[in-house]
Design a protein around this motif. Structure first.
Motif, PDB file in Angstrom:
ATOM      1  N   PRO A  74     -25.014 -69.454  -3.545  1.00 25.85           N
ATOM      2  CA  PRO A  74     -24.825 -68.081  -4.017  1.00 25.85           C
ATOM      3  C   PRO A  74     -24.724 -67.084  -2.867  1.00 25.85           C
ATOM      4  O   PRO A  74     -24.973 -67.423  -1.703  1.00 25.85           O
ATOM      5  N   CYS A  75     -24.362 -65.853  -3.203  1.00 28.59           N
ATOM      6  CA  CYS A  75     -24.252 -64.794  -2.196  1.00 28.59           C
ATOM      7  C   CYS A  75     -25.583 -64.646  -1.455  1.00 28.59           C
ATOM      8  O   CYS A  75     -26.656 -64.706  -2.058  1.00 28.59           O
ATOM      9  N   GLY A  76     -25.478 -64.460  -0.149  1.00 29.10           N
ATOM     10  CA  GLY A  76     -26.672 -64.356   0.682  1.00 29.10           C
ATOM     11  C   GLY A  76     -27.105 -65.666   1.283  1.00 29.10           C
ATOM     12  O   GLY A  76     -28.030 -65.700   2.091  1.00 29.10           O
ATOM     13  N   TYR A  78     -25.561 -69.615   2.896  1.00 24.57           N
ATOM     14  CA  TYR A  78     -24.320 -70.219   3.380  1.00 24.57           C
ATOM     15  C   TYR A  78     -24.571 -71.608   3.963  1.00 24.57           C
ATOM     16  O   TYR A  78     -25.688 -71.960   4.335  1.00 24.57           O
ATOM     17  N   PRO A  95     -19.557 -68.022  -4.361  1.00 27.96           N
ATOM     18  CA  PRO A  95     -18.807 -66.812  -4.712  1.00 27.96           C
ATOM     19  C   PRO A  95     -18.565 -65.851  -3.557  1.00 27.96           C
ATOM     20  O   PRO A  95     -17.649 -65.036  -3.617  1.00 27.96           O
ATOM     21  N   CYS A  96     -19.370 -65.910  -2.525  1.00 24.96           N
ATOM     22  CA  CYS A  96     -19.198 -64.994  -1.398  1.00 24.96           C
ATOM     23  C   CYS A  96     -18.663 -65.709  -0.164  1.00 24.96           C
ATOM     24  O   CYS A  96     -18.880 -65.273   0.972  1.00 24.96           O
ATOM     25  N   GLY A  98     -19.487 -68.665   1.113  1.00 24.25           N
ATOM     26  CA  GLY A  98     -20.598 -69.124   1.934  1.00 24.25           C
ATOM     27  C   GLY A  98     -20.466 -70.526   2.481  1.00 24.25           C
ATOM     28  O   GLY A  98     -21.424 -71.048   3.054  1.00 24.25           O
TER      29      GLY A  98
END
Length: 548
Positions: A74-76, A78, A95-96, A98
């Motif tokens: 998830p975002c945040g 990686y 989604p970001c 990563g």
């Protein structure tokens, strides 16, 4: 591989100003391919695979991250890796963006099943097979001891001297000015005593110049509550335990110590050694057979042996603990590397009440422990394989770093492999259900697998049959330097609560951290990894595969 060329345009020049057309093609291969497990691998296709949350990052610049189910980034969070392999219906969730390669570009993402690289490993199978041997290990015993004479080193000089004189070859003298009793025995190969006791404020010198070949038999116990007691070298057969207390300093020369279980309760149990005095020191190298285990109570210092050819066979107290530690205690067990050395523990190593304590375990080729290994203080683990027929839990009941022996450490284990049966697991707290647990503020952990031998690069081998107990780093178990493979094919591996582990290779030093579990869940921590162990039977010809 990228190939790029230009081709001249002819007919299209009628409608375009371009003279040439750029044509490019690319292909990617992965070193290792399907035969390489990578450095993070979730095996079970029915579980959640590899899951990151809470700012976690996996740094795997030279290997792959693989899951036989999903990968969730998830975002945040990686992942930096040369490749990511998944085997779920949908591609990894990132989604970001990563998931990248080590340079921040697009990583190779492939849908493929990844096999367990150690499933058929003969060395792993051999290490796990030893658990059955440890599970049937009998508690040590000592031979019966002939009845002897009781001696109370007390203020009544005539009574003490008369008792000492009744032991053939022995006599006692009293220094009233310095309050010192001196027992002298000579001319015989063995001497028979009953109970040995001391009065407060008295110093005893027990045949301190005796021969190392002498045998001292005690049909009762040795109960020391004086000021200082020194025993010479030799073989000590003590039927009913060794008890110290009252600020006593007790010292034995090197020898063989066969010490039976006491009849007297100590801290709620009966032991072979109940040490509540100031210091208890055994010279060395020495051999220890303790059918009732030992207690080193809070604030006391207990030293077993010297040099590197000591030997230990320790059974359980009446409470089931072979080794029990109090808060602030210091326990030093010197190495057991001789041809006839052993380290066999029947019962639990229990330091749960030992916050601020130090336990130094000897190096030995093989450490056999038929019980659980629990600690809340500092642990220095000597090199070798530890076969634990139970669980390994640090900080399950609180605790953390302490001076051990002089440097402040939480856990220092270099050249160590843990093999865990997981037949028992903690039933409460953050360690509940796990065969391996580091929790409650344990920081600055150094845990490094051997670089050679049958368990080279293997840090922890968890249950491999039907037991599903896994491994966890929880509640701030931070700044860990962990090198080696954590192998839990049936159980999960989780890191949470600010835990962090590092095992990256540095300047060719051989360090690596490889996580292989039924699922891998990382939250609020950092994992820097590199592959330790490749697939069994992988060859140079089958370790390169076309990805795209």
């Amino acid at each position: 591989v990228s190939i790029e060329t230009e081709k001249p345009l002819f007919l299209s020049r009628v409608i375009s100003s371009l003279d040439n057309l750029d044509i490019a093609a690319a292909a990617m291969t992965e070193v290792g391919g399907k035969a390489t497990p990578g450095c993070v691998l979730a095996l079970d296709p029915t579980q959640t695979g590899v899951t990151l949350s809470g700012g976690t990052k996996i740094l795997a610049p030279d290997c792959s991250v693989s899951s036989n189910n999903t990968i969730t980034v998830p975002c945040g969070t990686y992942i930096k890796a040369i490749g990511v392999n998944y085997n779920s219906a949908t591609a990894p969730s990132a989604p970001c963006g990563g998931i990248t390669n080590k340079d921040g570009g697009a990583a190779v993402i492939a849908k493929q099943e990844t096999a367990d690289p150690l499933k058929d490993n003969a060395d792993v199978a051999s290490a796990v097979a030893r658990i059955a041997t440890v599970g049937t290990m009998a508690a040590p015993t000592i031979s019966s001891v002939s009845t002897g004479t009781n001696i109370d080193f007390a203020w009544n000089t005539s009574s003490t001297q008369s008792a000492a004189a009744s032991v053939p070859g022995c006599s006692a003298s009293w220094d009233s000015g310095n309050k010192i009793w001196t027992l002298t025995c000579s001319g015989k190969s063995s001497y028979n005593f009953g109970n040995i006791t001391t009065g407060g404020g008295i110093t005893v010198k027990f045949n301190v110049s005796g021969s190392s070949a002498a045998i001292y038999n005690f049909s009762g116990s040795i109960n020391m509550t004086g000021t200082a007691i020194t025993f010479g070298p030799g073989t000590y057969n003590i039927a009913k335990g060794l008890i110290t207390g009252g600020g006593t300093t007790t010292t034995f020369g090197a020898g063989t110590f066969n010490i039976g279980k006491s009849d007297t309760s100590c801290n709620g149990s009966t032991y072979s050694i109940c040490h509540t005095g100031t210091t208890l020191t055994f010279g060395g190298p020495s051999t220890f057979v303790l059918p009732g285990g030992f207690l080193n109570k809070g604030g006391s210092t207990l030293t077993f042996g010297a040099g590197n050819t000591n030997s230990y066979k320790i059974g359980p107290s009446s409470g089931g603990n072979a080794i029990e530690l109090g808060g602030g205690s210091k326990t030093y067990m010197y190495d057991a590397l001789g041809a006839s050395s052993a380290f066999e523990i029947k019962g639990h190593i229990n330091g749960a009440g030992g916050g601020g304590s130090c336990l130094m375990i000897p190096a030995a080729a093989q450490h056999d422990i038929d019980g659980n290994f629990i600690a809340s203080g500092a642990i220095v683990m000597g090199a070798g394989v530890y076969t634990v027929n139970g669980y390994f839990a640090l900080g399950a009941n609180g605790g953390g770093s302490a001076a051990c022996p002089t440097d402040t450490v939480s856990v220092k284990a270099v050249g160590v492999t843990l093999v865990l049966s997981g037949k028992n697991v903690p039933s409460g707290g953050s360690c509940s259900g796990y065969a391996f647990c580091v929790a409650a503020g344990y920081s600055n952990i150094q845990f490094e697998a051997p670089q050679a031998g049958s368990t080279a690069k293997m840090a922890v081998i968890g249950p491999t049959s039907t037991i599903t107990a896994g491994a966890t780093f929880a509640e701030g178990g931070s700044n860990a330097l962990i090198s080696g493979t954590f192998y839990f094919p049936k159980g999960p591996i989780t890191m949470s609560g600010g835990s962090s582990t590092f095992g990256t290779k540095t300047a060719g030093d051989g360090r690596c951290l490889q996580l292989i579990g039924s699922r891998i869940t990382l939250s609020g921590g950092t994992s820097a990894t590199s592959e330790c162990i490749a697939a069994s039977g992988a060859t140079g010809s089958d370790k390169v595969s076309l990805i795209q």
